[in-house]
Design an enzyme around this catalytic site. Structure first.
Site, PDB file in Angstrom:
ATOM      1  CB  CYS A   1      -0.999  -0.043   1.159  1.00 49.75           C
ATOM      2  SG  CYS A   1      -2.293   1.182   0.958  1.00 49.75           S
TER       3      CYS A   1
ATOM      4  CG  HIS B   1      -3.853  -3.474   2.994  1.00 50.80           C
ATOM      5  ND1 HIS B   1      -2.858  -2.999   3.817  1.00 50.80           N
ATOM      6  CD2 HIS B   1      -4.474  -2.386   2.494  1.00 50.80           C
ATOM      7  CE1 HIS B   1      -2.878  -1.686   3.830  1.00 50.80           C
ATOM      8  NE2 HIS B   1      -3.854  -1.282   3.031  1.00 50.80           N
TER       9      HIS B   1
ATOM     10  CD  GLU C   1      -1.502  -6.077   5.240  1.00 46.84           C
ATOM     11  OE1 GLU C   1      -1.184  -6.475   4.108  1.00 46.84           O
ATOM     12  OE2 GLU C   1      -1.642  -4.866   5.518  1.00 46.84           O
TER      13      GLU C   1
END
Ligand code: XMP
Length: 508
Positions: free
Chosen positions: A80, A168, A170
């Protein structure tokens, strides 16, 4: 030496999540503030991840680093803001957006020949921050994935081993996120995946033996998972040179002091149980203000622990169950680094002992894995969190032994009910609260005027936010009946349906 992936934190809320995902892959990683890159050789670094950020690259206060300070041989993944910053500072264009909104997107074009994108199917869902967008790349960068709305969703840098993803990977909603992180950490950084509960125990036991030698250590047990695992680990390393102290302040759950003490003894711990409840009740008499109650209990705990520890001979170390989230230096929005490490209850300052924190590298789920690997009983490992001041912050108003006894009974019925119905492990934590009101009821032919109990159960992943648990009505009805029929002095039960924020988990 253990391999490390370094995560440079630019202030994103999901930085810890990146670290947890990398650890889940069996790879050790550490979070450092963006401007405090550790010496790569000292930590045996094999790669660097640049996190997201609350800032746009155009913000005057945006966190910036000199990317050339990251050694060329270390692969880099920007996530990001990390990706936007790498593109922008090498001459790419980032278009600012007026608002920042997180939305689902789907990868359309994917270059599966690129090592970061190996095994990624077009159509995979990713979680995108629709804030700023990279609209043009520097000359030697190549786009390797797009989404419906964003042309440059991921890129590769030509001149060095570096990649950027605007989404993202994660967060759980990114379906291909784990594959991307694995491609980076294992495929590109060549991580050996040697981080596990067993390897942690081996290296930590050896390190503790070296660090502590023949020194004597004292540790305060709370009944919670962190201090318990720390104690069992230290016991494995130094045996009876460790003395544990478990203080009963009188505000524990029903039978908790004796049951937990017995568990500790079964684990072979050298533990002293101290019943200081009378002193705590005396100090708390008539006190109604929540913060004052907390302060009295905090101070009482330190004084009791200190007094007991002084009865022991030649103690050199104070051990604590501090875990990684307590130690990570967090960034404030102004860019100052705040050391969020809290020395639980101010004990170290008071005692002037050296500090030993064997779990300071672990996340909570890793602490549990280590506990299981050490053979600890499941009920100690999966216990709900319980506040240090105990039931004192769940009795609104002043505290008396009689009120504690009422609350212990009601709480016991609730917790036992959760266990019996297979609901205990489905909630983050649960408990009963004694309200400072009486209400009218009817029992047989008699009018009653008695106390009210509130039940609280929440779901959460880290206690920072929490939702009230949607427990089945039939279950709540059963618990309510059981409490009113069996706990003398209670004629009304309510269920707390507030979420955090704006409410908190505890009432005080
Ligand atoms: P709140 O009420 O702030 O609670 O939403 C968040 C989490 O912290 C626990 N808690 C404490 N834990 N000492 C502790 O060790 C304390 O003084 C304390 N106060 C709250 C609470 O139970 C929840 O898990």
């Amino acid at each position: 030496m253990q391999e490390t992936i370094i995560i440079l934190d630019f202030g994103s809320q999901t930085t810890q999540l990146i670290a947890r995902r990398i650890r889940e892959l069996g790879i050790y990683c550490e979070i450092h503030p963006y401007n405090k890159m550790p010496d790569p050789a000292a930590v045996n670094a094999i790669g660097v991840i640049l996190s997201g950020s609350p800032f746009s690259v155009y913000d005057k206060e945006a966190f910036k680093i000199d990317l050339t300070t990251i050694p060329a041989e270390l692969p880099v993944l920007g996530i990001c803001y990390g990706a936007q910053f790498m593109a922008y500072s090498n001459g790419g264009t980032v278009e600012p957006a007026p608002s920042r909104e997180y939305v689902r997107a789907h990868l359309t074009e994917v270059n599966v020949c690129d090592p970061l994108m190996a095994d990624i199917e077009p159509g995979a869902q990713v979680w995108m921050s629709h804030g700023d967008t990279i609209t043009s790349l520097p000359d030697d960068f190549t786009c390797i994935a797009s989404t419906e709305k964003v042309d440059i969703a991921a890129y590769r840098v030509g001149s060095r081993a570096a990649w950027g993803v605007q989404f993202h990977p994660e967060v759980y909603h990114s379906e291909c996120g784990m594959t991307i992180l694995r491609n980076f950490a294992v495929g590109i950084c060549k991580a050996k995946r040697d981080w596990s509960a067993a390897s942690f125990i081996d290296t930590t036991v050896e390190a503790l033996r070296k660090q502590l030698g023949d020194d004597k250590v004292v540790l305060g047990l709370s009944g919670g998972v962190d201090s318990s695992v720390a104690a069992v680990l230290l016991n494995k390393a130094i045996g009876h040179n460790l003395t544990c102290i478990f203080v009963d302040h009188g505000m524990l759950r029903k039978n908790e002091f004796t049951e937990v003490l017995r568990d500790y003894e079964c684990l072979g711990l050298n533990v002293i149980g101290v019943d200081a409840s009378a002193e705590f009740f005396a100090a708390l008499a008539g006190v109604t203000e929540p913060e004052k109650k907390r302060k009295i209990i905090g101070k009482g705990f330190i004084d009791t622990f200190d007094r007991e520890a002084h009865k022991l001979k030649d103690i050199k170390w104070l051990a604590q169950g501090t875990i990684y989230p307590d130690c990570i230096e967090s960034l404030s929005i102004t860019g100052t680094v705040i050391k969020s490490h809290h020395n639980v209850g101010g004990l170290p300052e008071k005692m002037n002992l050296k500090l030993c924190e064997p779990l300071r590298l672990l996340f909570k789920d890793e602490v549990r894995a280590v506990g299981r690997q050490l053979g600890m009983p499941e009920h100690l490992i999966t216990r709900h969190p319980f506040p240090g001041p105990g039931l004192a912050v769940r009795i609104l108003g002043d505290i008396t032994p009689e009120k504690v006894a009422i609350l212990q009974e009601a709480d016991h019925i609730f917790i036992k009910g959760l266990r019996d119905h297979g609901l205990y492990d489905k909630v983050w934590q649960a408990g009963a609260i004694l309200l400072p009101v009486q209400s009218v009821g009817v029992m047989g032919d008699e009018r009653t005027y008695e106390r009210a109990i509130a039940l609280r159960a929440v779901t959460s992943t880290d206690a920072m936010t929490a939702d009230w648990a949607h427990l089945p009505y039939e279950f709540l009805a059963q618990v309510s009946n059981d409490i009113i029929n069996h706990v003398k002095g209670v004629n009304r039960v309510c269920y707390d349906i507030s979420s955090k924020p704006p409410a908190t988990i505890e009432w005080e």
